[in-house]
Scaffold this motif. Structure first.
Motif, PDB file in Angstrom:
ATOM      1  N   LEU A  54       0.820  -1.094  -0.063  1.00 37.32           N
ATOM      2  CA  LEU A  54      -0.048   0.247  -0.076  1.00 37.32           C
ATOM      3  C   LEU A  54       0.782   1.209   0.125  1.00 37.32           C
ATOM      4  CD1 LEU A  54      -2.865  -1.002   2.440  1.00 37.32           C
ATOM      5  CD2 LEU A  54      -3.133  -0.652   0.073  1.00 37.32           C
ATOM      6  N   ILE A  55       2.086   1.155   0.665  1.00 34.24           N
ATOM      7  CA  ILE A  55       2.737   2.486   0.590  1.00 34.24           C
ATOM      8  C   ILE A  55       3.319   2.639  -0.516  1.00 34.24           C
ATOM      9  CG2 ILE A  55       5.055   3.110   1.589  1.00 34.24           C
ATOM     10  CD1 ILE A  55       4.406   1.648   4.126  1.00 34.24           C
ATOM     11  N   ALA A  56       3.817   1.535  -1.507  1.00 34.94           N
ATOM     12  CA  ALA A  56       4.258   1.754  -2.780  1.00 34.94           C
ATOM     13  C   ALA A  56       3.304   2.213  -3.695  1.00 34.94           C
ATOM     14  CB  ALA A  56       4.785   0.462  -3.231  1.00 34.94           C
ATOM     15  N   THR A  57       1.723   2.204  -3.463  1.00 34.33           N
ATOM     16  CA  THR A  57       0.815   3.006  -4.220  1.00 34.33           C
ATOM     17  C   THR A  57       0.982   4.556  -4.220  1.00 34.33           C
ATOM     18  OG1 THR A  57      -0.958   3.047  -2.647  1.00 34.33           O
ATOM     19  CG2 THR A  57      -0.651   1.006  -4.008  1.00 34.33           C
ATOM     20  N   GLY A  58       1.766   4.859  -3.342  1.00 39.26           N
ATOM     21  CA  GLY A  58       1.970   6.435  -3.060  1.00 39.26           C
ATOM     22  C   GLY A  58       0.505   7.256  -2.895  1.00 39.26           C
ATOM     23  N   GLY A  59      -0.560   6.301  -2.447  1.00 38.75           N
ATOM     24  CA  GLY A  59      -1.832   6.901  -2.261  1.00 38.75           C
ATOM     25  C   GLY A  59      -2.572   6.884  -3.387  1.00 38.75           C
ATOM     26  N   GLU A  60      -2.192   6.562  -4.539  1.00 36.92           N
ATOM     27  CA  GLU A  60      -2.725   6.316  -5.626  1.00 36.92           C
ATOM     28  C   GLU A  60      -3.826   5.013  -5.547  1.00 36.92           C
ATOM     29  OE1 GLU A  60      -2.273   8.221  -9.150  1.00 36.92           O
ATOM     30  OE2 GLU A  60      -2.137   9.146  -7.319  1.00 36.92           O
ATOM     31  N   ALA A 101     -11.281  -0.811   9.260  1.00 38.97           N
ATOM     32  CA  ALA A 101     -10.277   0.010  10.178  1.00 38.97           C
ATOM     33  C   ALA A 101      -9.980   1.360   9.367  1.00 38.97           C
ATOM     34  CB  ALA A 101      -9.136  -0.738   9.957  1.00 38.97           C
ATOM     35  N   ARG A 102     -10.924   1.898   8.454  1.00 40.67           N
ATOM     36  CA  ARG A 102     -10.826   3.090   7.852  1.00 40.67           C
ATOM     37  C   ARG A 102      -9.334   3.486   6.942  1.00 40.67           C
ATOM     38  NH1 ARG A 102     -14.636   7.493  10.628  1.00 40.67           N
ATOM     39  NH2 ARG A 102     -16.565   6.287  10.224  1.00 40.67           N
ATOM     40  N   ILE A 103      -8.705   2.254   6.620  1.00 43.96           N
ATOM     41  CA  ILE A 103      -7.329   2.306   6.113  1.00 43.96           C
ATOM     42  C   ILE A 103      -7.555   2.659   4.530  1.00 43.96           C
ATOM     43  CG2 ILE A 103      -5.247   1.162   5.545  1.00 43.96           C
ATOM     44  CD1 ILE A 103      -5.495   0.041   8.319  1.00 43.96           C
ATOM     45  N   LEU A 104      -8.640   1.811   3.883  1.00 42.46           N
ATOM     46  CA  LEU A 104      -8.889   2.014   2.557  1.00 42.46           C
ATOM     47  C   LEU A 104     -10.378   2.355   2.478  1.00 42.46           C
ATOM     48  CD1 LEU A 104      -7.728  -1.551   1.194  1.00 42.46           C
ATOM     49  CD2 LEU A 104      -6.625   0.744   0.883  1.00 42.46           C
ATOM     50  N   ARG A 105     -10.502   3.058   1.366  1.00 41.62           N
ATOM     51  CA  ARG A 105     -11.837   3.762   1.223  1.00 41.62           C
ATOM     52  C   ARG A 105     -12.248   3.313  -0.453  1.00 41.62           C
ATOM     53  NH1 ARG A 105     -12.236   8.182  -2.169  1.00 41.62           N
ATOM     54  NH2 ARG A 105     -10.314   9.511  -2.186  1.00 41.62           N
ATOM     55  N   VAL A 106     -13.369   3.139  -0.773  1.00 37.99           N
ATOM     56  CA  VAL A 106     -13.709   2.890  -2.229  1.00 37.99           C
ATOM     57  C   VAL A 106     -13.955   4.257  -2.758  1.00 37.99           C
ATOM     58  CG1 VAL A 106     -15.661   1.979  -3.516  1.00 37.99           C
ATOM     59  CG2 VAL A 106     -14.871   0.852  -1.264  1.00 37.99           C
ATOM     60  N   LEU A 160      -9.940   1.162  -5.145  1.00 41.32           N
ATOM     61  CA  LEU A 160      -9.858   1.406  -3.879  1.00 41.32           C
ATOM     62  C   LEU A 160      -8.684   2.604  -3.786  1.00 41.32           C
ATOM     63  CD1 LEU A 160      -9.844  -2.428  -2.533  1.00 41.32           C
ATOM     64  CD2 LEU A 160     -11.494  -0.732  -2.201  1.00 41.32           C
ATOM     65  N   ARG A 161      -8.497   3.152  -2.436  1.00 38.54           N
ATOM     66  CA  ARG A 161      -7.512   4.018  -2.354  1.00 38.54           C
ATOM     67  C   ARG A 161      -7.209   4.269  -0.749  1.00 38.54           C
ATOM     68  NH1 ARG A 161      -7.358  10.433  -4.597  1.00 38.54           N
ATOM     69  NH2 ARG A 161      -4.969  10.554  -4.318  1.00 38.54           N
ATOM     70  N   LEU A 162      -5.946   4.452  -0.304  1.00 39.66           N
ATOM     71  CA  LEU A 162      -5.849   4.860   0.987  1.00 39.66           C
ATOM     72  C   LEU A 162      -6.601   5.901   1.576  1.00 39.66           C
ATOM     73  CD1 LEU A 162      -1.890   4.530   1.335  1.00 39.66           C
ATOM     74  CD2 LEU A 162      -3.672   3.157   2.495  1.00 39.66           C
TER      75      LEU A 162
END
Length: 305
Positions: free
Chosen positions: A243-249, A274-279, A289-291
């Motif tokens: 997930l870190i490697a996505t850069g938030g994309e 856990a509100r780490i990912l959102r749709v 999905l996205r952080l």
């Protein structure tokens, strides 16, 4: 004929995406301009910037030039805002085979299964460049024959994509012995470039400090360790690094490969709870999905939907 089939397919895809008629028209407009940008065939960016990121930047410029004076400012802002979720959907459909960055990782951004990290750097390049041109110059040897220098270090750091790496990785990349590698890593950690996982012996890992990343990596790793507590720790670390490697994309749920489908769905559901990912969007093909904003640098005030 091929262009007609592509355009027709894009329009049908836009109409099948849930939304208002205006939203469907906007998506068709963005997809059409994206196809124009790709067919223009402008030169590829250098290795510091992925093909996908360069195409997206040119698309933003084309939207601005084509729509100036034709749409309201609010409408234009809405298009730019939605581009973050639409681009990862249409670019893989329209890009030619072999397009895209991430060649070091073997990913192809033109394919739907491509890791989103291959399409955008997860590093805050301007912050890293400032550090390399400042503090690094004083602590690292600048002579060309030295193996670890401000000229060579950036490539290694970009290859890590914000993930954890071993002393052995550093040692092997620069072709130095373990003692020398350890000494360099201690200097880089003391200077604030790197962080240490606090482990000992073979479990020791290093990673880029948060200030150089687009994602709040340290907090994300801690939260994911708690959320995925039933997973073996190495797997939880692997998931966090991904997930870190996505850069938030944004990324499609089926891009998260390497996990059995059932386990992947369970992990994604837990991370959403856990509100780490959102749709970011839903289609018949799955979820985009996205952080969530609190895990991305500069998005502290974003509300979780």
């Amino acid at each position: 004929m091929q262009g007609h089939r592509l355009t027709t397919g894009v329009w049908e895809g836009a109409r099948s995406w849930p939304g208002t008629d205006q939203e469907n028209l906007d998506r068709a407009l963005v997809a059409g301009l994206l196809l124009e940008v790709i067919l223009d065939g402008t030169e590829s960016p250098d290795h510091h910037q992925s093909q996908g990121r360069a195409v997206k930047a040119r698309l933003q410029h084309r939207l601005a030039t084509r729509l100036a004076g034709r749409v309201t400012l609010d409408h234009f802002r809405a298009l730019i805002h939605n581009l973050d979720s639409w681009f990862p959907h249409y670019y893989p459909l329209l890009a030619p085979a072999g397009a895209g960055g991430g060649r070091d990782q073997g990913w192809d951004c033109s394919r739907p299964e491509a890791h989103p990290a291959s399409c955008r750097s997860p590093l805050r390049e301007e912050v890293l460049e400032a550090w390399l041109s400042g503090p690094a110059r004083e602590m690292l040897p600048s002579r060309p024959h030295r193996k670890v220098s401000p000229a060579l270090l950036p490539d290694f750091l970009r290859r890590t994509r914000g993930g954890m790496f071993r002393i052995k990785d550093f040692e092997s990349y620069f072709g130095i012995d373990r003692k020398t590698a350890w000494e360099y890593l201690q200097k880089l950690q003391a200077a604030g470039l790197l962080c240490h996982n606090g482990e000992r012996s073979a479990a020791v890992r290093y990673c880029l400090a948060d200030r150089f990343l687009r994602v709040r990596a340290a907090a994300l790793r801690r939260q994911m360790g708690e959320t995925l507590g039933d997973l073996p720790r190495p797997l939880a670390v692997q998931a966090a690094d991904w997930l870190i490697a996505t850069g938030g994309e944004a990324f499609w749920e089926n891009q998260w490969q390497g996990w059995p489908d059932r386990q992947r769905r369970k992990i994604i559901a837990a991370l959403q709870t856990a509100r780490i990912l959102r749709v970011a969007a839903r289609t018949s093909g799955g979820q985009l999905l996205r952080l969530a904003g609190q895990w991305r640098q500069g998005n502290e005030d974003e509300k979780f939907p």
